[in-house]
Design an enzyme around this catalytic site. Structure first.
Site, PDB file in Angstrom:
ATOM      1  N   ARG A 146      -2.070  16.465  12.910  1.00  0.00           N
ATOM      2  CA  ARG A 146      -1.309  15.679  11.942  1.00  0.00           C
ATOM      3  C   ARG A 146      -0.529  16.648  11.086  1.00  0.00           C
ATOM      4  O   ARG A 146      -0.944  16.999   9.993  1.00  0.00           O
ATOM      5  CB  ARG A 146      -2.266  14.855  11.084  1.00  0.00           C
ATOM      6  CG  ARG A 146      -3.020  13.860  11.885  1.00  0.00           C
ATOM      7  CD  ARG A 146      -3.849  13.004  10.986  1.00  0.00           C
ATOM      8  NE  ARG A 146      -3.373  11.635  11.027  1.00  0.00           N
ATOM      9  CZ  ARG A 146      -3.967  10.644  10.398  1.00  0.00           C
ATOM     10  NH1 ARG A 146      -5.008  10.882   9.646  1.00  0.00           N
ATOM     11  NH2 ARG A 146      -3.512   9.421  10.487  1.00  0.00           N
ATOM     12  N   CYS A 201      -8.160  16.335   9.299  1.00  0.00           N
ATOM     13  CA  CYS A 201      -7.678  16.729  10.631  1.00  0.00           C
ATOM     14  C   CYS A 201      -7.108  18.131  10.614  1.00  0.00           C
ATOM     15  O   CYS A 201      -6.685  18.634   9.593  1.00  0.00           O
ATOM     16  CB  CYS A 201      -6.572  15.783  11.090  1.00  0.00           C
ATOM     17  SG  CYS A 201      -7.178  14.167  11.468  1.00  0.00           S
ATOM     18  N   LYS A 218       0.835  -1.214   0.000  1.00  0.00           N
ATOM     19  CA  LYS A 218       0.000   0.000   0.000  1.00  0.00           C
ATOM     20  C   LYS A 218       0.866   1.258   0.000  1.00  0.00           C
ATOM     21  O   LYS A 218       0.662   2.171  -0.798  1.00  0.00           O
ATOM     22  CB  LYS A 218      -0.906  -0.002   1.241  1.00  0.00           C
ATOM     23  CG  LYS A 218      -1.558   1.326   1.547  1.00  0.00           C
ATOM     24  CD  LYS A 218      -2.495   1.234   2.726  1.00  0.00           C
ATOM     25  CE  LYS A 218      -1.897   1.619   4.047  1.00  0.00           C
ATOM     26  NZ  LYS A 218      -1.534   3.050   4.191  1.00  0.00           N
ATOM     27  N   ASN A 219       1.836   1.272   0.918  1.00  0.00           N
ATOM     28  CA  ASN A 219       2.617   2.507   1.087  1.00  0.00           C
ATOM     29  C   ASN A 219       3.597   2.761  -0.056  1.00  0.00           C
ATOM     30  O   ASN A 219       4.132   3.865  -0.169  1.00  0.00           O
ATOM     31  CB  ASN A 219       3.360   2.488   2.430  1.00  0.00           C
ATOM     32  CG  ASN A 219       2.402   2.667   3.592  1.00  0.00           C
ATOM     33  OD1 ASN A 219       1.212   2.884   3.387  1.00  0.00           O
ATOM     34  ND2 ASN A 219       2.910   2.561   4.797  1.00  0.00           N
ATOM     35  N   ARG A 260      -8.820  -0.724   4.499  1.00  0.00           N
ATOM     36  CA  ARG A 260      -7.977   0.320   3.899  1.00  0.00           C
ATOM     37  C   ARG A 260      -6.645  -0.257   3.442  1.00  0.00           C
ATOM     38  O   ARG A 260      -6.035   0.248   2.502  1.00  0.00           O
ATOM     39  CB  ARG A 260      -7.684   1.422   4.931  1.00  0.00           C
ATOM     40  CG  ARG A 260      -8.788   2.440   5.119  1.00  0.00           C
ATOM     41  CD  ARG A 260      -8.295   3.603   5.958  1.00  0.00           C
ATOM     42  NE  ARG A 260      -6.940   3.956   5.568  1.00  0.00           N
ATOM     43  CZ  ARG A 260      -5.973   4.325   6.409  1.00  0.00           C
ATOM     44  NH1 ARG A 260      -6.204   4.407   7.686  1.00  0.00           N
ATOM     45  NH2 ARG A 260      -4.778   4.614   5.955  1.00  0.00           N
ATOM     46  N   ASP A 277       3.982   0.736  12.161  1.00  0.00           N
ATOM     47  CA  ASP A 277       2.815   0.081  11.563  1.00  0.00           C
ATOM     48  C   ASP A 277       2.666  -1.385  11.992  1.00  0.00           C
ATOM     49  O   ASP A 277       1.671  -2.025  11.645  1.00  0.00           O
ATOM     50  CB  ASP A 277       2.885   0.148  10.029  1.00  0.00           C
ATOM     51  CG  ASP A 277       2.540   1.537   9.520  1.00  0.00           C
ATOM     52  OD1 ASP A 277       2.147   2.389  10.326  1.00  0.00           O
ATOM     53  OD2 ASP A 277       2.659   1.758   8.292  1.00  0.00           O
TER      54      ASP A 277
HETATM   55  C1  UD1 Z   1       3.886   6.921   6.362  1.00  0.00           C
HETATM   56  C2  UD1 Z   1       3.064   5.682   6.126  1.00  0.00           C
HETATM   57  C3  UD1 Z   1       2.475   5.196   7.440  1.00  0.00           C
HETATM   58  C4  UD1 Z   1       3.572   5.004   8.485  1.00  0.00           C
HETATM   59  C5  UD1 Z   1       4.443   6.239   8.587  1.00  0.00           C
HETATM   60  C6  UD1 Z   1       5.654   6.046   9.494  1.00  0.00           C
HETATM   61  C7  UD1 Z   1       2.216   5.953   3.876  1.00  0.00           C
HETATM   62  C8  UD1 Z   1       1.032   6.157   3.008  1.00  0.00           C
HETATM   63  N1  UD1 Z   1       1.984   5.983   5.204  1.00  0.00           N
HETATM   64  O1  UD1 Z   1       3.015   7.909   6.861  1.00  0.00           O
HETATM   65  O2  UD1 Z   1       1.807   3.957   7.214  1.00  0.00           O
HETATM   66  O3  UD1 Z   1       2.994   4.751   9.742  1.00  0.00           O
HETATM   67  O4  UD1 Z   1       4.931   6.624   7.288  1.00  0.00           O
HETATM   68  O5  UD1 Z   1       6.410   4.967   9.053  1.00  0.00           O
HETATM   69  O6  UD1 Z   1       3.311   5.727   3.412  1.00  0.00           O
HETATM   70  N2  UD1 Z   1       5.419  14.701  10.845  1.00  0.00           N
HETATM   71  C9  UD1 Z   1       5.577  16.026  11.130  1.00  0.00           C
HETATM   72  N3  UD1 Z   1       5.506  16.919  10.096  1.00  0.00           N
HETATM   73  C10 UD1 Z   1       5.316  16.526   8.807  1.00  0.00           C
HETATM   74  C11 UD1 Z   1       5.170  15.168   8.532  1.00  0.00           C
HETATM   75  C12 UD1 Z   1       5.225  14.270   9.569  1.00  0.00           C
HETATM   76  O7  UD1 Z   1       5.749  16.394  12.278  1.00  0.00           O
HETATM   77  O8  UD1 Z   1       5.270  17.394   7.923  1.00  0.00           O
HETATM   78  C13 UD1 Z   1       5.457  13.713  11.940  1.00  0.00           C
HETATM   79  C14 UD1 Z   1       4.142  12.932  12.050  1.00  0.00           C
HETATM   80  O9  UD1 Z   1       3.183  13.621  12.796  1.00  0.00           O
HETATM   81  C15 UD1 Z   1       4.592  11.674  12.717  1.00  0.00           C
HETATM   82  C16 UD1 Z   1       6.003  11.464  12.162  1.00  0.00           C
HETATM   83  O10 UD1 Z   1       6.403  12.718  11.632  1.00  0.00           O
HETATM   84  O11 UD1 Z   1       4.671  11.852  14.100  1.00  0.00           O
HETATM   85  C17 UD1 Z   1       6.080  10.413  11.087  1.00  0.00           C
HETATM   86  O12 UD1 Z   1       5.260  10.764  10.007  1.00  0.00           O
HETATM   87  P1  UD1 Z   1       5.583  10.399   8.499  1.00  0.00           P
HETATM   88  O13 UD1 Z   1       6.880   9.675   8.398  1.00  0.00           O
HETATM   89  O14 UD1 Z   1       5.422  11.634   7.693  1.00  0.00           O
HETATM   90  O15 UD1 Z   1       4.428   9.411   8.164  1.00  0.00           O
HETATM   91  P2  UD1 Z   1       3.476   9.426   6.909  1.00  0.00           P
HETATM   92  O16 UD1 Z   1       4.266   9.736   5.695  1.00  0.00           O
HETATM   93  O17 UD1 Z   1       2.264  10.224   7.188  1.00  0.00           O
END
Ligand code: UD1
Length: 434
Positions: free
Chosen positions: A121, A116, A22-23, A397, A305
Protein backbone atom coordinates in the site's frame (compact mmCIF):
# COMPACT_ATOMS: atom_id res chain seq x y z
CA UNK A 1 -15.84 -11.15 15.59
CA UNK A 2 -19.14 -9.77 14.42
CA UNK A 3 -21.42 -12.15 12.56
CA UNK A 4 -24.30 -10.84 10.48
CA UNK A 5 -27.19 -13.02 9.41
CA UNK A 6 -28.85 -11.70 6.29
CA UNK A 7 -32.22 -13.14 5.35
CA UNK A 8 -32.83 -12.90 1.64
CA UNK A 9 -35.89 -12.59 -0.50
CA UNK A 10 -37.53 -9.36 0.65
CA UNK A 11 -38.05 -6.61 -1.90
CA UNK A 12 -36.60 -3.38 -0.47
CA UNK A 13 -38.67 -0.25 -0.72
CA UNK A 14 -38.91 3.10 1.01
CA UNK A 15 -36.82 6.15 1.77
CA UNK A 16 -33.64 6.51 3.81
CA UNK A 17 -31.59 9.56 4.72
CA UNK A 18 -27.93 9.05 4.04
CA UNK A 19 -25.19 9.51 6.67
CA UNK A 20 -22.33 11.99 6.43
CA UNK A 21 -19.35 11.04 4.31
CA UNK A 22 -16.60 8.95 5.88
CA UNK A 23 -14.02 9.96 3.31
CA UNK A 24 -14.81 13.65 3.81
CA UNK A 25 -15.02 13.47 7.61
CA UNK A 26 -11.64 11.77 8.08
CA UNK A 27 -9.41 14.40 6.42
CA UNK A 28 -11.52 17.19 7.91
CA UNK A 29 -10.96 15.69 11.36
CA UNK A 30 -7.24 15.66 10.58
CA UNK A 31 -7.53 19.30 9.50
CA UNK A 32 -8.88 20.36 12.90
CA UNK A 33 -5.27 20.20 14.12
CA UNK A 34 -4.50 23.22 11.93
CA UNK A 35 -7.20 25.24 13.69
CA UNK A 36 -6.22 26.09 17.22
CA UNK A 37 -9.79 26.90 18.20
CA UNK A 38 -12.82 24.65 18.76
CA UNK A 39 -14.40 23.26 15.59
CA UNK A 40 -17.88 21.75 15.33
CA UNK A 41 -18.43 19.14 12.61
CA UNK A 42 -22.05 18.21 12.08
CA UNK A 43 -23.28 15.27 10.00
CA UNK A 44 -20.19 13.40 11.15
CA UNK A 45 -20.95 9.67 10.77
CA UNK A 46 -20.80 7.44 13.82
CA UNK A 47 -18.73 4.61 12.35
CA UNK A 48 -15.60 2.73 13.39
CA UNK A 49 -13.24 4.76 11.21
CA UNK A 50 -14.33 8.12 12.65
CA UNK A 51 -14.35 6.72 16.17
CA UNK A 52 -10.77 5.50 15.64
CA UNK A 53 -9.78 8.88 14.24
CA UNK A 54 -11.23 10.48 17.36
CA UNK A 55 -9.14 8.14 19.51
CA UNK A 56 -6.03 9.16 17.57
CA UNK A 57 -6.83 12.87 17.98
CA UNK A 58 -7.34 12.32 21.72
CA UNK A 59 -4.05 10.48 21.99
CA UNK A 60 -2.39 13.56 20.45
CA UNK A 61 -3.97 15.65 23.21
CA UNK A 62 -7.07 17.06 21.48
CA UNK A 63 -10.34 17.33 23.37
CA UNK A 64 -13.15 15.70 21.41
CA UNK A 65 -16.84 15.52 22.35
CA UNK A 66 -19.68 13.86 20.51
CA UNK A 67 -23.10 15.55 20.57
CA UNK A 68 -25.59 13.67 18.41
CA UNK A 69 -24.32 13.74 14.85
CA UNK A 70 -21.71 16.38 15.72
CA UNK A 71 -18.11 16.09 16.82
CA UNK A 72 -16.60 19.05 18.60
CA UNK A 73 -12.82 19.09 18.40
CA UNK A 74 -10.64 21.45 20.36
CA UNK A 75 -7.05 21.04 19.24
CA UNK A 76 -5.64 23.79 21.46
CA UNK A 77 -4.64 21.13 23.98
CA UNK A 78 -2.85 18.94 21.40
CA UNK A 79 0.76 18.37 22.37
CA UNK A 80 2.03 15.18 20.76
CA UNK A 81 3.29 14.47 17.26
CA UNK A 82 3.62 10.69 17.57
CA UNK A 83 0.69 8.80 16.03
CA UNK A 84 -0.17 5.73 18.13
CA UNK A 85 0.85 2.50 16.43
CA UNK A 86 -2.06 0.35 17.62
CA UNK A 87 -4.80 2.69 16.41
CA UNK A 88 -3.11 3.83 13.23
CA UNK A 89 -2.65 0.21 12.27
CA UNK A 90 -6.44 -0.17 12.14
CA UNK A 91 -7.04 2.96 10.15
CA UNK A 92 -5.18 3.60 6.93
CA UNK A 93 -6.32 7.19 6.88
CA UNK A 94 -4.16 7.94 9.92
CA UNK A 95 -1.64 8.70 7.19
CA UNK A 96 -3.74 11.78 6.41
CA UNK A 97 -2.64 13.13 9.77
CA UNK A 98 0.97 13.31 8.65
CA UNK A 99 0.51 16.65 6.86
CA UNK A 100 -1.49 18.36 9.58
CA UNK A 101 0.57 17.04 12.50
CA UNK A 102 3.73 18.11 10.69
CA UNK A 103 2.31 21.57 10.06
CA UNK A 104 1.19 21.93 13.67
CA UNK A 105 4.25 20.54 15.47
CA UNK A 106 7.02 20.82 12.84
CA UNK A 107 7.38 17.07 13.29
CA UNK A 108 5.30 13.95 12.77
CA UNK A 109 5.95 10.32 13.54
CA UNK A 110 3.63 7.72 12.04
CA UNK A 111 3.64 3.96 11.59
CA UNK A 112 3.10 2.74 8.05
CA UNK A 113 -0.64 2.77 7.51
CA UNK A 114 -2.88 -0.24 7.86
CA UNK A 115 0.00 -2.19 9.37
CA UNK A 116 0.96 -3.03 5.77
CA UNK A 117 4.32 -3.02 4.13
CA UNK A 118 4.89 -0.04 1.89
CA UNK A 119 5.14 -2.30 -1.15
CA UNK A 120 1.54 -3.37 -0.73
CA UNK A 121 0.00 0.00 0.00
CA UNK A 122 2.39 2.62 -1.23
CA UNK A 123 2.46 6.10 0.26
CA UNK A 124 5.25 7.36 -1.99
CA UNK A 125 3.09 10.21 -3.33
CA UNK A 126 2.26 11.43 0.20
CA UNK A 127 5.95 11.52 1.01
CA UNK A 128 6.92 13.08 -2.32
CA UNK A 129 4.45 15.91 -1.62
CA UNK A 130 5.70 16.55 1.90
CA UNK A 131 9.31 16.49 0.77
CA UNK A 132 8.50 19.04 -1.95
CA UNK A 133 7.22 21.33 0.81
CA UNK A 134 10.65 21.13 2.42
CA UNK A 135 9.93 18.43 4.99
CA UNK A 136 12.63 15.94 5.83
CA UNK A 137 11.35 12.39 5.69
CA UNK A 138 13.06 9.44 7.26
CA UNK A 139 11.69 5.93 6.89
CA UNK A 140 12.88 3.46 9.50
CA UNK A 141 11.68 0.35 11.30
CA UNK A 142 8.13 0.53 10.01
CA UNK A 143 7.85 4.20 10.96
CA UNK A 144 7.93 7.46 9.06
CA UNK A 145 9.46 10.43 10.82
CA UNK A 146 8.92 13.85 9.21
CA UNK A 147 10.48 17.06 10.37
CA UNK A 148 9.69 20.43 8.91
CA UNK A 149 10.47 23.55 10.87
CA UNK A 150 10.33 25.57 7.70
CA UNK A 151 7.58 24.29 5.40
CA UNK A 152 7.57 26.24 2.15
CA UNK A 153 5.09 26.38 -0.72
CA UNK A 154 6.09 24.53 -3.89
CA UNK A 155 4.75 22.97 -7.06
CA UNK A 156 3.84 19.37 -6.33
CA UNK A 157 3.18 17.11 -9.30
CA UNK A 158 1.48 13.99 -8.05
CA UNK A 159 1.95 11.81 -11.10
CA UNK A 160 -1.22 9.93 -10.14
CA UNK A 161 -4.27 11.68 -8.62
CA UNK A 162 -4.12 9.97 -5.23
CA UNK A 163 -6.94 11.14 -2.97
CA UNK A 164 -5.00 10.80 0.27
CA UNK A 165 -1.81 12.36 -1.08
CA UNK A 166 -3.77 15.35 -2.44
CA UNK A 167 -5.40 15.86 0.96
CA UNK A 168 -2.15 15.48 2.85
CA UNK A 169 -0.37 18.04 0.72
CA UNK A 170 -3.34 20.44 1.05
CA UNK A 171 -3.16 20.12 4.84
CA UNK A 172 0.60 20.54 5.03
CA UNK A 173 0.47 23.56 2.71
CA UNK A 174 -2.24 25.57 4.51
CA UNK A 175 0.17 27.11 7.02
CA UNK A 176 3.37 26.79 4.95
CA UNK A 177 5.14 29.92 3.77
CA UNK A 178 4.13 30.96 0.24
CA UNK A 179 2.05 29.30 -2.45
CA UNK A 180 1.65 25.61 -3.18
CA UNK A 181 0.27 24.30 -6.45
CA UNK A 182 -0.79 20.67 -6.61
CA UNK A 183 -0.77 19.36 -10.16
CA UNK A 184 -2.60 16.20 -11.11
CA UNK A 185 -4.63 16.53 -7.92
CA UNK A 186 -7.49 14.12 -7.25
CA UNK A 187 -10.88 15.65 -8.17
CA UNK A 188 -13.11 13.67 -5.79
CA UNK A 189 -16.03 15.56 -4.17
CA UNK A 190 -14.46 14.88 -0.75
CA UNK A 191 -11.49 17.04 -1.80
CA UNK A 192 -13.93 19.85 -2.55
CA UNK A 193 -15.48 19.33 0.88
CA UNK A 194 -12.06 19.55 2.52
CA UNK A 195 -11.37 22.78 0.63
CA UNK A 196 -14.77 24.19 1.72
CA UNK A 197 -13.95 23.36 5.33
CA UNK A 198 -10.47 24.88 5.13
CA UNK A 199 -11.79 28.07 3.52
CA UNK A 200 -14.51 28.33 6.17
CA UNK A 201 -11.67 28.28 8.74
CA UNK A 202 -9.90 31.16 6.97
CA UNK A 203 -7.32 29.19 4.98
CA UNK A 204 -6.81 30.09 1.34
CA UNK A 205 -7.41 27.14 -0.95
CA UNK A 206 -8.87 27.09 -4.45
CA UNK A 207 -9.22 24.79 -7.42
CA UNK A 208 -10.46 21.64 -5.63
CA UNK A 209 -12.55 19.55 -8.00
CA UNK A 210 -10.05 20.27 -10.79
CA UNK A 211 -6.57 18.78 -11.26
CA UNK A 212 -4.88 22.03 -10.11
CA UNK A 213 -5.26 23.11 -6.48
CA UNK A 214 -3.60 26.30 -5.26
CA UNK A 215 -2.98 27.00 -1.58
CA UNK A 216 -1.71 30.32 -0.28
CA UNK A 217 -0.21 29.75 3.14
CA UNK A 218 -1.66 31.73 6.05
CA UNK A 219 -0.39 31.75 9.66
CA UNK A 220 -3.51 30.44 11.36
CA UNK A 221 -7.16 29.55 10.91
CA UNK A 222 -10.16 30.06 13.15
CA UNK A 223 -12.90 27.90 14.66
CA UNK A 224 -16.04 27.15 12.67
CA UNK A 225 -19.17 25.03 12.58
CA UNK A 226 -19.19 22.94 9.44
CA UNK A 227 -21.55 20.34 7.97
CA UNK A 228 -19.82 17.32 6.41
CA UNK A 229 -21.09 16.37 2.94
CA UNK A 230 -23.32 13.32 2.47
CA UNK A 231 -21.73 9.97 1.74
CA UNK A 232 -21.91 9.17 -1.97
CA UNK A 233 -20.68 5.59 -1.53
CA UNK A 234 -23.31 4.82 1.10
CA UNK A 235 -25.91 6.48 -1.16
CA UNK A 236 -24.85 4.18 -3.97
CA UNK A 237 -24.82 1.11 -1.73
CA UNK A 238 -28.44 1.61 -0.61
CA UNK A 239 -29.61 2.31 -4.17
CA UNK A 240 -27.91 -0.91 -5.25
CA UNK A 241 -29.52 -2.75 -2.31
CA UNK A 242 -32.89 -1.69 -3.70
CA UNK A 243 -31.93 -2.63 -7.25
CA UNK A 244 -30.64 -6.11 -6.40
CA UNK A 245 -33.96 -6.99 -4.76
CA UNK A 246 -36.04 -5.57 -7.61
CA UNK A 247 -37.15 -2.81 -5.25
CA UNK A 248 -37.85 0.90 -5.18
CA UNK A 249 -35.51 2.87 -2.91
CA UNK A 250 -35.09 6.61 -2.46
CA UNK A 251 -32.05 8.11 -0.74
CA UNK A 252 -32.45 11.63 0.59
CA UNK A 253 -30.06 14.16 2.08
CA UNK A 254 -27.59 13.32 -0.64
CA UNK A 255 -25.88 15.01 -3.61
CA UNK A 256 -27.23 13.00 -6.56
CA UNK A 257 -24.67 14.39 -9.02
CA UNK A 258 -21.85 12.78 -7.01
CA UNK A 259 -23.29 9.33 -7.79
CA UNK A 260 -23.77 10.02 -11.49
CA UNK A 261 -21.49 7.22 -12.75
CA UNK A 262 -23.55 4.69 -10.79
CA UNK A 263 -26.87 6.20 -11.86
CA UNK A 264 -25.78 5.83 -15.49
CA UNK A 265 -25.08 2.15 -14.87
CA UNK A 266 -28.41 1.64 -13.14
CA UNK A 267 -30.24 3.25 -16.05
CA UNK A 268 -28.33 0.99 -18.43
CA UNK A 269 -29.44 -1.97 -16.28
CA UNK A 270 -33.08 -1.10 -16.87
CA UNK A 271 -33.78 0.82 -13.64
CA UNK A 272 -35.84 3.98 -13.60
CA UNK A 273 -33.76 6.74 -12.00
CA UNK A 274 -35.31 9.97 -10.75
CA UNK A 275 -33.13 12.76 -9.38
CA UNK A 276 -34.26 15.72 -7.30
CA UNK A 277 -32.18 18.43 -5.61
CA UNK A 278 -31.05 16.30 -2.69
CA UNK A 279 -32.59 12.92 -3.33
CA UNK A 280 -32.48 10.12 -5.82
CA UNK A 281 -34.93 7.31 -6.43
CA UNK A 282 -34.16 4.04 -8.18
CA UNK A 283 -37.01 1.78 -9.19
CA UNK A 284 -35.70 -1.54 -10.42
CA UNK A 285 -37.19 -4.22 -12.66
CA UNK A 286 -37.61 -7.70 -11.18
CA UNK A 287 -34.27 -8.66 -12.73
CA UNK A 288 -31.81 -6.14 -14.12
CA UNK A 289 -30.03 -6.67 -17.40
CA UNK A 290 -26.28 -6.71 -17.86
CA UNK A 291 -24.23 -3.55 -18.37
CA UNK A 292 -21.53 -4.73 -20.75
CA UNK A 293 -18.28 -3.10 -19.63
CA UNK A 294 -17.49 -1.14 -16.45
CA UNK A 295 -14.10 0.11 -15.37
CA UNK A 296 -13.17 1.93 -12.18
CA UNK A 297 -11.34 5.24 -12.50
CA UNK A 298 -10.58 8.25 -10.33
CA UNK A 299 -13.48 10.73 -10.11
CA UNK A 300 -15.52 11.41 -12.23
CA UNK A 301 -15.04 7.80 -13.35
CA UNK A 302 -16.87 4.86 -11.80
CA UNK A 303 -15.73 4.70 -8.14
CA UNK A 304 -13.70 1.74 -6.99
CA UNK A 305 -15.59 1.95 -3.69
CA UNK A 306 -18.81 0.89 -5.46
CA UNK A 307 -17.24 -1.81 -7.62
CA UNK A 308 -17.87 -4.70 -5.18
CA UNK A 309 -21.52 -3.70 -4.67
CA UNK A 310 -22.08 -3.37 -8.43
CA UNK A 311 -20.37 -6.77 -8.79
CA UNK A 312 -23.10 -8.30 -6.61
CA UNK A 313 -25.84 -6.74 -8.73
CA UNK A 314 -24.21 -7.98 -11.95
CA UNK A 315 -23.98 -11.46 -10.42
CA UNK A 316 -27.78 -11.70 -10.72
CA UNK A 317 -28.20 -9.63 -13.90
CA UNK A 318 -29.50 -11.15 -17.11
CA UNK A 319 -26.36 -11.67 -19.21
CA UNK A 320 -22.60 -11.41 -18.94
CA UNK A 321 -20.76 -8.32 -17.68
CA UNK A 322 -17.12 -7.33 -17.63
CA UNK A 323 -15.63 -5.23 -14.82
CA UNK A 324 -12.08 -3.88 -14.77
CA UNK A 325 -10.60 -2.56 -11.52
CA UNK A 326 -8.02 0.08 -12.38
CA UNK A 327 -7.57 1.81 -9.03
CA UNK A 328 -6.58 -0.93 -6.59
CA UNK A 329 -4.63 -4.07 -7.38
CA UNK A 330 -6.39 -6.57 -5.18
CA UNK A 331 -10.02 -5.64 -5.03
CA UNK A 332 -11.87 -8.74 -6.17
CA UNK A 333 -11.79 -10.77 -2.97
CA UNK A 334 -15.59 -10.63 -2.82
CA UNK A 335 -15.70 -12.58 -6.12
CA UNK A 336 -14.63 -15.79 -4.39
CA UNK A 337 -17.15 -15.28 -1.58
CA UNK A 338 -19.96 -14.64 -4.06
CA UNK A 339 -19.11 -17.94 -5.75
CA UNK A 340 -19.97 -19.69 -2.47
CA UNK A 341 -23.45 -18.21 -2.97
CA UNK A 342 -23.75 -19.61 -6.48
CA UNK A 343 -22.38 -16.67 -8.46
CA UNK A 344 -20.44 -17.37 -11.64
CA UNK A 345 -17.38 -15.22 -12.22
CA UNK A 346 -13.83 -15.48 -13.50
CA UNK A 347 -11.00 -13.12 -12.59
CA UNK A 348 -8.24 -12.46 -15.10
CA UNK A 349 -5.75 -10.15 -13.45
CA UNK A 350 -7.65 -6.86 -13.01
CA UNK A 351 -10.72 -7.91 -14.99
CA UNK A 352 -13.74 -9.89 -13.86
CA UNK A 353 -16.12 -11.66 -16.19
CA UNK A 354 -19.45 -12.10 -14.47
CA UNK A 355 -22.18 -14.34 -15.80
CA UNK A 356 -25.43 -13.45 -14.11
CA UNK A 357 -27.43 -16.23 -12.47
CA UNK A 358 -31.13 -16.08 -11.77
CA UNK A 359 -30.81 -16.46 -8.02
CA UNK A 360 -28.02 -16.68 -5.44
CA UNK A 361 -28.36 -18.87 -2.37
CA UNK A 362 -27.38 -18.22 1.23
CA UNK A 363 -23.92 -19.38 2.39
CA UNK A 364 -21.30 -18.67 5.02
CA UNK A 365 -19.02 -15.94 3.63
CA UNK A 366 -16.26 -13.64 4.85
CA UNK A 367 -16.18 -9.85 4.64
CA UNK A 368 -12.54 -9.29 3.68
CA UNK A 369 -12.89 -5.53 3.61
CA UNK A 370 -15.42 -2.75 4.09
CA UNK A 371 -16.96 -2.47 0.61
CA UNK A 372 -16.51 -6.16 -0.14
CA UNK A 373 -18.53 -6.78 3.02
CA UNK A 374 -21.26 -4.42 1.86
CA UNK A 375 -21.36 -6.32 -1.44
CA UNK A 376 -22.04 -9.55 0.48
CA UNK A 377 -24.90 -7.90 2.37
CA UNK A 378 -26.48 -6.94 -0.96
CA UNK A 379 -25.98 -10.43 -2.34
CA UNK A 380 -27.50 -11.87 0.85
CA UNK A 381 -30.57 -9.63 0.54
CA UNK A 382 -31.32 -11.03 -2.91
CA UNK A 383 -30.37 -14.63 -2.15
CA UNK A 384 -32.58 -17.51 -1.24
CA UNK A 385 -32.24 -18.41 2.43
CA UNK A 386 -29.80 -17.09 5.01
CA UNK A 387 -26.31 -15.67 4.44
CA UNK A 388 -23.83 -15.65 7.33
CA UNK A 389 -21.27 -12.88 7.00
CA UNK A 390 -18.18 -13.40 9.13
CA UNK A 391 -16.00 -10.45 10.21
CA UNK A 392 -18.86 -8.09 9.52
CA UNK A 393 -17.30 -5.54 11.88
CA UNK A 394 -15.33 -4.51 8.80
CA UNK A 395 -18.60 -3.20 7.34
CA UNK A 396 -19.08 -1.07 10.45
CA UNK A 397 -15.94 0.86 9.50
CA UNK A 398 -18.02 2.79 7.00
CA UNK A 399 -21.76 2.17 7.46
CA UNK A 400 -23.73 3.65 10.32
CA UNK A 401 -26.32 1.17 11.65
CA UNK A 402 -26.60 -0.60 8.33
CA UNK A 403 -28.80 -3.28 9.89
CA UNK A 404 -31.46 -0.79 10.93
CA UNK A 405 -31.27 1.21 7.68
CA UNK A 406 -31.78 -1.98 5.66
CA UNK A 407 -34.45 -3.05 8.17
CA UNK A 408 -36.36 0.19 7.59
CA UNK A 409 -36.49 -0.70 3.88
CA UNK A 410 -37.89 -4.16 4.60
CA UNK A 411 -34.64 -6.17 4.56
CA UNK A 412 -33.46 -8.34 7.42
CA UNK A 413 -30.01 -8.29 9.05
CA UNK A 414 -29.38 -9.72 12.51
CA UNK A 415 -26.09 -8.92 14.23
CA UNK A 416 -24.35 -11.36 16.54
CA UNK A 417 -21.07 -11.17 18.37
CA UNK A 418 -19.14 -14.43 18.20
CA UNK A 419 -16.07 -15.13 20.23
CA UNK A 420 -13.16 -16.16 18.08
CA UNK A 421 -10.29 -18.46 18.73
CA UNK A 422 -6.61 -17.54 18.60
CA UNK A 423 -6.20 -18.66 15.00
CA UNK A 424 -9.16 -16.57 13.89
CA UNK A 425 -7.79 -13.60 15.79
CA UNK A 426 -4.47 -13.95 13.92
CA UNK A 427 -6.47 -14.03 10.67
CA UNK A 428 -8.33 -10.91 11.70
CA UNK A 429 -5.14 -9.00 12.33
CA UNK A 430 -3.77 -10.10 8.96
CA UNK A 431 -1.08 -12.35 10.43
CA UNK A 432 -2.66 -15.36 8.73
CA UNK A 433 -4.52 -15.27 5.40
CA UNK A 434 -8.30 -15.18 5.75
C1 UD1 B 1 -9.20 7.04 -0.83
C2 UD1 B 1 -10.45 6.61 -0.11
C3 UD1 B 1 -10.83 5.20 -0.53
C4 UD1 B 1 -10.93 5.10 -2.05
C5 UD1 B 1 -9.70 5.66 -2.72
C6 UD1 B 1 -9.82 5.73 -4.24
C7 UD1 B 1 -10.36 7.80 2.00
C8 UD1 B 1 -10.22 7.71 3.47
N1 UD1 B 1 -10.22 6.64 1.32
O1 UD1 B 1 -8.17 6.16 -0.43
O2 UD1 B 1 -12.08 4.86 0.07
O3 UD1 B 1 -11.08 3.75 -2.42
O4 UD1 B 1 -9.42 6.99 -2.24
O5 UD1 B 1 -10.93 6.49 -4.59
O6 UD1 B 1 -10.62 8.84 1.44
N2 UD1 B 1 -1.08 5.11 -4.49
C9 UD1 B 1 0.26 5.07 -4.73
N3 UD1 B 1 1.07 5.87 -3.97
C10 UD1 B 1 0.57 6.71 -3.02
C11 UD1 B 1 -0.80 6.74 -2.79
C12 UD1 B 1 -1.62 5.93 -3.55
O7 UD1 B 1 0.72 4.33 -5.58
O8 UD1 B 1 1.36 7.41 -2.37
C13 UD1 B 1 -1.98 4.23 -5.27
C14 UD1 B 1 -2.75 3.25 -4.38
O9 UD1 B 1 -2.00 2.11 -4.09
C15 UD1 B 1 -3.95 2.95 -5.21
C16 UD1 B 1 -4.21 4.27 -5.95
O10 UD1 B 1 -3.00 5.01 -5.85
O11 UD1 B 1 -3.66 1.96 -6.15
C17 UD1 B 1 -5.34 5.07 -5.37
O12 UD1 B 1 -5.08 5.39 -4.03
P1 UD1 B 1 -5.56 6.73 -3.33
O13 UD1 B 1 -6.30 7.59 -4.29
O14 UD1 B 1 -4.40 7.32 -2.62
O15 UD1 B 1 -6.57 6.17 -2.28
P2 UD1 B 1 -6.65 6.52 -0.74
O16 UD1 B 1 -6.45 7.97 -0.55
O17 UD1 B 1 -5.83 5.58 0.05
Amino acid sequence: MSLWLVRGGNVLSGTVTVQGSKNAALPILAATLLVEEPVELTNCPMIRDTENMVKILRSLGCTVKREGDALIVDSRTASDFVLPTALSGELRSSIFLLGSVLSRFQAADAPYPGGCEIGNRPIDLHLLGLKALNAEVEERGGHIRCTGGNLRGAVVDLGYPSVGATENVMLAACRAKGTTTIRNAACEPEIVDLQNFLCACGFRVKGAGTPAIVIDGVKKGHGVSYRVMPDRIVTGTYLLAGAITGGDVTVTGTQPETVDPLLNKLTECGCLVTMRDDSVRVKAPKRVRTVGFTETRPYPGFPTDLQPQLFSLLSVADGTSVVTENVFENRFRHAQELKKMGAINRILDRTAIITGVERLHGASVTAHDLRGGAALVLAGLSAEGETRILYAERIERGYERMDSVIGSLGGSITRKEESIGKEDERRRTGELPV
